[in-house]
Write a protein that holds these residues in place. Structure first.
Motif, PDB file in Angstrom:
ATOM      1  N   ARG A   1       3.034  -9.594   2.285  1.00 20.49           N
ATOM      2  CA  ARG A   1       3.108 -10.419   3.490  1.00 20.49           C
ATOM      3  C   ARG A   1       4.412 -11.210   3.565  1.00 20.49           C
ATOM      4  O   ARG A   1       4.824 -11.619   4.662  1.00 20.49           O
ATOM      5  N   SER A   2       5.044 -11.434   2.433  1.00 19.11           N
ATOM      6  CA  SER A   2       6.289 -12.223   2.438  1.00 19.11           C
ATOM      7  C   SER A   2       7.343 -11.567   1.560  1.00 19.11           C
ATOM      8  O   SER A   2       8.078 -12.248   0.846  1.00 19.11           O
ATOM      9  N   LYS A   3       7.416 -10.226   1.632  1.00 17.64           N
ATOM     10  CA  LYS A   3       8.320  -9.470   0.770  1.00 17.64           C
ATOM     11  C   LYS A   3       9.767  -9.921   0.916  1.00 17.64           C
ATOM     12  O   LYS A   3      10.473 -10.110  -0.071  1.00 17.64           O
TER      13      LYS A   3
ATOM     14  N   LEU B   1       5.115  -6.655  -8.849  1.00 17.29           N
ATOM     15  CA  LEU B   1       4.680  -6.843  -7.466  1.00 17.29           C
ATOM     16  C   LEU B   1       5.144  -5.699  -6.572  1.00 17.29           C
ATOM     17  O   LEU B   1       4.376  -5.168  -5.765  1.00 17.29           O
TER      18      LEU B   1
ATOM     19  N   GLY C   1      -4.466  -9.188  -5.540  1.00 15.57           N
ATOM     20  CA  GLY C   1      -4.201 -10.424  -4.803  1.00 15.57           C
ATOM     21  C   GLY C   1      -2.726 -10.771  -4.720  1.00 15.57           C
ATOM     22  O   GLY C   1      -2.169 -10.923  -3.623  1.00 15.57           O
ATOM     23  N   PRO C   2      -2.039 -10.891  -5.860  1.00 23.20           N
ATOM     24  CA  PRO C   2      -0.599 -11.175  -5.806  1.00 23.20           C
ATOM     25  C   PRO C   2       0.194 -10.111  -5.067  1.00 23.20           C
ATOM     26  O   PRO C   2       1.164 -10.428  -4.363  1.00 23.20           O
ATOM     27  N   GLN C   3      -0.193  -8.840  -5.189  1.00 22.84           N
ATOM     28  CA  GLN C   3       0.550  -7.786  -4.499  1.00 22.84           C
ATOM     29  C   GLN C   3       0.413  -7.913  -2.982  1.00 22.84           C
ATOM     30  O   GLN C   3       1.380  -7.718  -2.243  1.00 22.84           O
ATOM     31  N   GLN C   4      -0.787  -8.247  -2.509  1.00 25.20           N
ATOM     32  CA  GLN C   4      -0.959  -8.416  -1.063  1.00 25.20           C
ATOM     33  C   GLN C   4      -0.182  -9.622  -0.551  1.00 25.20           C
ATOM     34  O   GLN C   4       0.392  -9.584   0.541  1.00 25.20           O
ATOM     35  N   THR C   5      -0.170 -10.683  -1.347  1.00 27.85           N
ATOM     36  CA  THR C   5       0.636 -11.851  -0.969  1.00 27.85           C
ATOM     37  C   THR C   5       2.113 -11.487  -0.909  1.00 27.85           C
ATOM     38  O   THR C   5       2.838 -11.903  -0.005  1.00 27.85           O
ATOM     39  N   TYR C   6       2.547 -10.692  -1.868  1.00 32.07           N
ATOM     40  CA  TYR C   6       3.943 -10.240  -1.888  1.00 32.07           C
ATOM     41  C   TYR C   6       4.275  -9.424  -0.648  1.00 32.07           C
ATOM     42  O   TYR C   6       5.340  -9.604  -0.037  1.00 32.07           O
TER      43      TYR C   6
END
Length: 216
Positions: free
Chosen positions: A190-192, A33, A183-188
């Motif tokens: 946003r909430s890194k 990620l 998808g998972p990387q963008q979610t990551y």
């Protein structure tokens, strides 16, 4: 059982062990990620190399010796637990860092030398994390002791470490592919902060568990 049946049974048990949640899964998902697919795959190869080493040690009986020498096993568990705590705290400390994911794909990284250094570091991190967990070594010893015949064929002995490498690296490579998708990387992204803190906490708690178990 025939040799091929024993071979497949051992690999199936190893795969189930690899699929169980633990520090290796946390590390691969976080690297995939936060860095890149290439970084996650390099760490997966490191995990596979660690599994191959454990299988060799189990085959030659060194892990059985480790089980008998209590102070050595105790020391390895404490050292492994300390390493996981250190890794978890390091991830937590860097959770506030801002990350630009542009160009994290291996084909877009600015400079082959930089990419190669990152890959080597990820491989080493995967290998050390695998080797830092002595419980994995005992699992390998238990599987081999339970399933290997008394006088295994030489081909089986030589084939097992290679096959274990591909099972471990293959599973964690799949994890890297899934978590490095856009998808998972963008979610990551946003909430890194919270993901890194959760990953760091899990690794640190797993390390503390190893240490506390031996202090009791």
């Amino acid at each position: 059982m025939t040799t091929i049946t024993v071979f497949l049974a051992i690999l199936g048990a190893v795969l189930l062990g690899a699929m169980s949640p633990g520090p290796s899964f946390v590390l691969i998902s976080r690297l995939s990620l936060a860095n890149s697919r290439r970084s996650g795959m390099a760490a997966a190869i490191g995990m596979g190399a660690g599994g191959a080493v454990f299988s060799v040690l189990a085959l030659v009986g060194l892990i059985a010796l480790l089980q008998q020498v209590e102070w050595l096993y105790w020391g390895l568990k404490v050292c492994g637990g300390t390493y996981l705590v250190f890794l978890g705290l390091k991830i937590w400390r860097h959770s506030r860092g801002v990350m630009d994911m542009a160009g994290t794909d291996s084909l877009q990284m600015p400079g082959a030398a930089k990419a190669n250094r990152q890959d080597f570091g990820s491989f080493g991190l995967g290998f050390v994390t695998q080797m830092a967990n002595p419980k994995t070594a005992i699992v390998y010893a238990s599987i081999f002791a339970a399933m290997l015949p008394e006088n295994p064929e030489r081909m089986l002995i030589f084939a097992l470490p290679v096959a274990v490498f591909f099972v471990e690296a293959g599973w964690y490579g799949l994890v890297a592919l899934v978590f490095s998708a856009p998808g998972p990387q963008q979610t990551y992204l946003r909430s890194k902060r919270w993901f890194d803190r959760a990953a760091g906490t899990v690794l640190a708690l797993l390390g503390l568990r190893l240490i506390v178990e031996e202090m009791r």
